[in-house]
Design a protein around this motif. Structure first.
Motif, PDB file in Angstrom:
ATOM      1  N   UNK A 286     -23.388  38.016 -42.791  1.00 17.39           N
ATOM      2  CA  UNK A 286     -23.961  36.696 -43.081  1.00 17.39           C
ATOM      3  C   UNK A 286     -23.777  35.762 -41.886  1.00 17.39           C
ATOM      4  N   UNK A 287     -22.600  35.823 -41.252  1.00 18.25           N
ATOM      5  CA  UNK A 287     -22.374  34.997 -40.065  1.00 18.25           C
ATOM      6  C   UNK A 287     -23.335  35.351 -38.944  1.00 18.25           C
ATOM      7  N   UNK A 288     -23.578  36.661 -38.744  1.00 19.72           N
ATOM      8  CA  UNK A 288     -24.534  37.085 -37.725  1.00 19.72           C
ATOM      9  C   UNK A 288     -25.945  36.602 -38.013  1.00 19.72           C
ATOM     10  N   UNK A 289     -26.317  36.581 -39.307  1.00 25.01           N
ATOM     11  CA  UNK A 289     -27.661  36.102 -39.667  1.00 25.01           C
ATOM     12  C   UNK A 289     -27.779  34.593 -39.511  1.00 25.01           C
ATOM     13  N   UNK A 290     -26.732  33.869 -39.886  1.00 27.19           N
ATOM     14  CA  UNK A 290     -26.768  32.413 -39.786  1.00 27.19           C
ATOM     15  C   UNK A 290     -26.825  31.945 -38.335  1.00 27.19           C
ATOM     16  N   UNK A 291     -26.100  32.658 -37.488  1.00 25.70           N
ATOM     17  CA  UNK A 291     -26.061  32.286 -36.068  1.00 25.70           C
ATOM     18  C   UNK A 291     -26.819  33.318 -35.227  1.00 25.70           C
TER      19      UNK A 291
END
Length: 300
Positions: free
Chosen positions: A46-51
């Motif tokens: 999720x962090x990779x997708x958000x950023x």
């Protein structure tokens, strides 16, 4: 006069080490059974997708026509598809759409399922029977058929449309669970007191009903995220989901037929691995909530 029995613990020079060992053992026991690994993987994805802007090295919407169907290499880490798009960049950018669809669908399923189940559970026997038969009738129809029917009616899909379609065809199971829980607690003193004091239905539902079965429905609520994401992928694979120009894990898998013919395995495997790992992690978290709910009666 009876003397009280007191337990004494003899400590030596290494009592501090023993104390640390006991604290470590308690921490291990506390964390045992919790899906720590699944949560960490979800945070990373999720962090990779958000950023995503910080991660991808190519524009995910650009077509690099001179690099069609390239295998993974130093320039295109996960290779390119038949349209020349960078799969590595698309993974992080497209994950946003897939996860957003899962979350929006989950919200719709929760709102409809909880409201419908509470209304059915608070009504008299005849109304309750009619409402439950209606839900069971819809639940008896394969959800994929209902989704396909609504997709055909609504036309070209976008993130909001497909979330609504998935949400309004997947709330039946949650409504039955909520109705069962409400039927058990609707005669409780605090519910009757709130109704006698003039509390309307939504006040009683929000203040007295939902807090009592929230932990029970958490498994269904969380698992609906993975169900919605897999449904979106299925529709995209069938060519009825998001358009190809809207990047998501499902729309990336819609090119699987061409990938099989061209033997470009990375176009299928890499998005599929990300999707499957995410679904497994969400399912593990949902199973944890279910185990916690099943464990509670044993402590009463």
């Amino acid at each position: 006069m009876e003397l009280e029995h007191t337990e004494f613990k003899i400590v030596g020079t290494d009592y501090k080490a023993e104390e640390k060992s006991v604290q470590k053992q308690r921490l291990v026991e506390k964390l045992r059974g919790k899906p720590i690994l699944s949560i960490l993987i979800l945070i990373l994805i999720i962090g990779g997708c958000l950023f995503a802007e910080k991660f991808y090295n190519h524009d995910p919407s650009d077509f690099y026509l001179q690099n069609l169907n390239e295998a993974p290499n130093t320039e295109f880490y996960f290779g390119t598809d038949s349209l020349g798009r960078d799969i590595y960049s698309m993974i992080w950018y497209g994950g946003r759409a897939s996860i957003l669809i899962g979350l929006l669908s989950m919200c719709i399923i929760t709102v409809i399922g909880v409201t419908y189940g509470c209304i059915s559970g608070m009504c008299n026997e005849k109304v309750d029977a009619v409402m439950m038969r209606f839900a069971e009738l819809l639940n008896s129809i394969p959800s994929l058929l209902l989704v396909l029917l609504l997709v055909a009616i609504t036309g070209e899909q976008n993130i909001v449309k497909i979330s609504i379609v998935i949400g309004i065809t997947s709330w039946f199971g949650l409504a039955r669970i909520v109705r069962s829980e409400v039927r058990q607690i609707r005669s409780s003193d605090y519910v009757l007191a709130a109704r006698c004091m003039g509390g309307n239905f939504f006040h009683v539902m929000g203040k007295h009903l939902i807090p009592n079965f929230l932990s029970t429905i958490m498994f269904v609520v969380v698992s609906s995220i993975s169900t919605s994401m897999s449904m979106e992928s299925t529709l995209s694979f069938l060519g009825l989901g998001l358009p190809v120009d809207v990047v998501s894990w499902g729309s990336m898998l819609s090119l699987a037929n061409k990938a099989l013919l061209l033997n470009t395995w990375w176009v299928i495997v890499i998005p599929g691995v990300f999707l499957i790992v995410t679904l497994i992690c969400i399912t593990n978290v949902a199973n944890y909530f279910r185990k916690e709910v099943n464990r509670k009666p044993s402590h009463l």
